[in-house]
Scaffold this motif. Structure first.
Motif, PDB file in Angstrom:
ATOM      1  N   TYR A 276       6.341  39.054   5.175  1.00  0.00           N
ATOM      2  CA  TYR A 276       6.205  38.862   3.731  1.00  0.00           C
ATOM      3  C   TYR A 276       6.217  37.384   3.345  1.00  0.00           C
ATOM      4  O   TYR A 276       7.037  36.608   3.838  1.00  0.00           O
ATOM      5  CB  TYR A 276       7.353  39.575   3.004  1.00  0.00           C
ATOM      6  CG  TYR A 276       7.414  39.268   1.524  1.00  0.00           C
ATOM      7  CD1 TYR A 276       6.586  39.943   0.627  1.00  0.00           C
ATOM      8  CD2 TYR A 276       8.269  38.291   1.036  1.00  0.00           C
ATOM      9  CE1 TYR A 276       6.632  39.656  -0.728  1.00  0.00           C
ATOM     10  CE2 TYR A 276       8.322  37.994  -0.316  1.00  0.00           C
ATOM     11  CZ  TYR A 276       7.492  38.672  -1.194  1.00  0.00           C
ATOM     12  OH  TYR A 276       7.531  38.381  -2.531  1.00  0.00           O
TER      13      TYR A 276
ATOM     14  N   TYR B 201       1.998  38.659  -0.962  1.00  0.00           N
ATOM     15  CA  TYR B 201       2.424  39.357  -2.170  1.00  0.00           C
ATOM     16  C   TYR B 201       1.293  39.395  -3.187  1.00  0.00           C
ATOM     17  O   TYR B 201       1.000  40.439  -3.801  1.00  0.00           O
ATOM     18  CB  TYR B 201       3.660  38.672  -2.752  1.00  0.00           C
ATOM     19  CG  TYR B 201       3.840  38.838  -4.236  1.00  0.00           C
ATOM     20  CD1 TYR B 201       4.360  40.024  -4.757  1.00  0.00           C
ATOM     21  CD2 TYR B 201       3.508  37.821  -5.126  1.00  0.00           C
ATOM     22  CE1 TYR B 201       4.535  40.190  -6.129  1.00  0.00           C
ATOM     23  CE2 TYR B 201       3.667  37.963  -6.479  1.00  0.00           C
ATOM     24  CZ  TYR B 201       4.188  39.153  -6.988  1.00  0.00           C
ATOM     25  OH  TYR B 201       4.341  39.297  -8.329  1.00  0.00           O
TER      26      TYR B 201
ATOM     27  N   LEU C 213       4.336  44.146  -0.225  1.00  0.00           N
ATOM     28  CA  LEU C 213       5.302  44.274  -1.312  1.00  0.00           C
ATOM     29  C   LEU C 213       6.693  44.634  -0.798  1.00  0.00           C
ATOM     30  O   LEU C 213       7.546  45.091  -1.559  1.00  0.00           O
ATOM     31  CB  LEU C 213       4.824  45.320  -2.328  1.00  0.00           C
ATOM     32  CG  LEU C 213       3.448  45.067  -2.954  1.00  0.00           C
ATOM     33  CD1 LEU C 213       3.113  46.169  -3.953  1.00  0.00           C
ATOM     34  CD2 LEU C 213       3.386  43.698  -3.629  1.00  0.00           C
TER      35      LEU C 213
END
Length: 286
Positions: free
Chosen positions: A276, A281, A199
């Motif tokens: 990421y 996510y 996140l």
């Protein structure tokens, strides 16, 4: 004594991306760079029953890992990770000061916790400092965390880590779990923090962990060079070292950290990726 210390686990968490085969030159170079940067603890890799090989960060005994440690280091400590389900602890030798690997990190899944914690005394009797690394702390209820602490307090390991395995933790989650553990854990036991960046909160969480622990508990923050780690990666060593230098007047040598990234980590991006993205996510969200 520093109230917060960095444990760099590039050679362990980053190893998943290269089939645990960094190559001997890269292993030695990363270790040397981290030592020269003043990193407090360097994790050299895994203790496992199989999967060894030249240039791999997988070892059957601490003695096998010790050959990668330069002879002229004094301030840096060294660690190895032992997964409860993948290592026969009968193979763990008594601590040998000439090997200079003082720390064993015991990792286990929630369903393995009761059997795993029985090993604390045996590992301590062999002369090691033991870190307790429960996978996915957010998968435990508050009552289960308290039960875990009750068992741990009877044996007094060196550290208990908050492990955010799926990178799904928010600041509020960290505050809640920190308060629960800090209030109930024996004061002689340090608290560690190991996060993942699903996140994009890993660095912020690590900073908050340092802030809220000040004057309350000695703590250890896990990080990796350039955040190298499976999936979304980890807290970046260079980011947390910069933060500690600027906000708490630590003396980590950032140029040596950046040299290590430039020489050893950047070339690895040609063969593997981390960081990421949307699938990670979703993993953190769920």
């Amino acid at each position: 004594m520093r109230h917060a210390r960095i444990l760099d686990c590039t050679l362990r968490d980053g190893a998943y991306l290269v089939d645990k085969a960094f190559g001997e030159n890269t292993q030695r170079g990363i270790i040397k760079g981290l030592i020269e940067a003043g990193i407090d603890i360097v994790e050299l890799g895994f203790l496992q029953n199989e999967g060894f090989g030249e240039g791999k960060s997988v070892f059957k005994t601490p003695k096998e890992a010790a050959k990668y440690i330069p002879k002229d280091t004094t301030h840096t400590e060294f660690a190895l990770m032992a997964d409860f389900s993948r290592y026969d602890f009968k193979n763990l030798q008594d601590y040998d000061p000439t090997h200079r690997i003082q720390n064993i990190r015991l990792c286990f899944f929630k369903h393995e916790r009761l059997e795993s914690l029985k090993l604390i005394e045996a590992i301590k009797q062999k002369g090691y400092k033991i870190f307790i690394q429960p996978v996915d702390i957010l998968g435990y209820s508050d009552i289960e965390i308290l039960e875990l602490i009750e068992i741990i307090n009877k044996s007094i390991p060196y550290a208990l880590s908050i492990v955010d395995t799926f990178g799904s933790m928010y600041i509020e989650d960290l505050h809640r779990i920190w308060a629960l553990i800090n209030h109930n854990l024996h004061q002689d036991i340090q608290i560690g923090f190991h996060s993942h960046n699903n996140l994009q909160l890993s660095s912020a969480l690590s900073q908050e962990f340092i802030r809220m622990s000040q004057n309350k508990r000695n703590v250890i923050i896990d990080s990796t060079l350039n955040g190298m780690g499976r999936g979304a990666g980890n807290t970046c060593t260079e980011l947390i070292a910069l933060y500690m230098n600027q906000k708490f007047s630590y003396g980590y040598k950032l140029d040596r950290i950046l040299d290590s990234i430039d020489i050893y980590i950047d070339p690895l991006k040609k063969q593997c990726t981390w960081g990421y993205n949307i699938p990670y996510y979703i993993a953190g969200m769920c």
